[in-house]
Design a protein around this motif. Structure first.
Motif, PDB file in Angstrom:
ATOM      1  N   ALA A  59       0.839  -1.205   0.000  1.00 27.53           N
ATOM      2  CA  ALA A  59       0.000   0.000   0.000  1.00 27.53           C
ATOM      3  C   ALA A  59       0.872   1.252   0.000  1.00 27.53           C
ATOM      4  N   THR A  62       2.557   1.727  -3.382  1.00 27.83           N
ATOM      5  CA  THR A  62       1.561   2.159  -4.370  1.00 27.83           C
ATOM      6  C   THR A  62       1.253   3.645  -4.201  1.00 27.83           C
ATOM      7  N   LEU A  77      -0.916  -1.319  -7.668  1.00 26.70           N
ATOM      8  CA  LEU A  77      -2.213  -1.461  -7.024  1.00 26.70           C
ATOM      9  C   LEU A  77      -2.704  -2.893  -7.142  1.00 26.70           C
ATOM     10  N   TYR A  78      -2.414  -3.546  -8.250  1.00 23.18           N
ATOM     11  CA  TYR A  78      -2.787  -4.947  -8.403  1.00 23.18           C
ATOM     12  C   TYR A  78      -2.003  -5.848  -7.449  1.00 23.18           C
ATOM     13  N   TYR A  80      -1.083  -4.879  -4.461  1.00 25.88           N
ATOM     14  CA  TYR A  80      -1.809  -4.650  -3.215  1.00 25.88           C
ATOM     15  C   TYR A  80      -3.099  -5.461  -3.184  1.00 25.88           C
ATOM     16  N   TYR A  81      -3.845  -5.456  -4.279  1.00 32.70           N
ATOM     17  CA  TYR A  81      -5.086  -6.228  -4.345  1.00 32.70           C
ATOM     18  C   TYR A  81      -4.815  -7.727  -4.202  1.00 32.70           C
ATOM     19  N   TYR A  84      -4.372  -8.247  -0.602  1.00 33.77           N
ATOM     20  CA  TYR A  84      -5.647  -7.976   0.074  1.00 33.77           C
ATOM     21  C   TYR A  84      -6.597  -9.173  -0.043  1.00 33.77           C
ATOM     22  N   GLY A  85      -6.523  -9.916  -1.134  1.00 35.22           N
ATOM     23  CA  GLY A  85      -7.380 -11.078  -1.340  1.00 35.22           C
ATOM     24  C   GLY A  85      -7.152 -12.184  -0.326  1.00 35.22           C
TER      25      GLY A  85
END
Length: 120
Positions: A59, A62, A77-78, A80-81, A84-85
């Motif tokens: 994060a 990013t 950002l991907y 981070y995603y 996050y998943g």
């Protein structure tokens, strides 16, 4: 409308995982299985902390790159995603109270609530 019980053997053609009949289960010693599934508070805290560290670093990177150039921040950002998943997996194991030792089940409940807030 009449509801009837249907035996599982009659539902074999409707199973979702038909491939399972072709998969052999690996034989594992009972002692080895107990060792592999041993619950440890320190191990759980380290893993959750490492995950939160990865999430925080991705994060921060990013946001830092986003201040410089927004388009360069999109691939980050991907990343981070992606991290996050994994809240879903952590929430799943916390729901079963498998992350920490039995004496820390109260902490599992608290952390599960927090994880659910972030997930949903």
């Amino acid at each position: 409308m009449k509801l009837e019980f249907t035996a599982r053997s009659q539902l074999a053609d409707y199973e979702w995982a038909l491939y399972q009949k072709y998969v052999k289960r690996v034989e594992v010693d009972k002692e080895d299985l107990q060792t592999l599934s041993e619950r440890s508070t320190l191990n759980g805290l380290l893993r959750v902390g490492l995950f939160i560290g990865f999430l925080a670093v991705s994060a921060w990177v990013t946001l830092a790159v986003g201040r410089y150039n927004l388009w360069l921040a999109v691939p980050l950002l991907y990343v981070y995603y992606f991290f996050y998943g994994f809240w879903v997996a952590i929430g799943h194991e916390l729901q079963h109270k498998m992350v920490f030792a039995k004496s820390f089940d109260w902490f599992s409940e608290i952390l599960f609530f927090i994880v659910q807030l972030f997930m949903w």
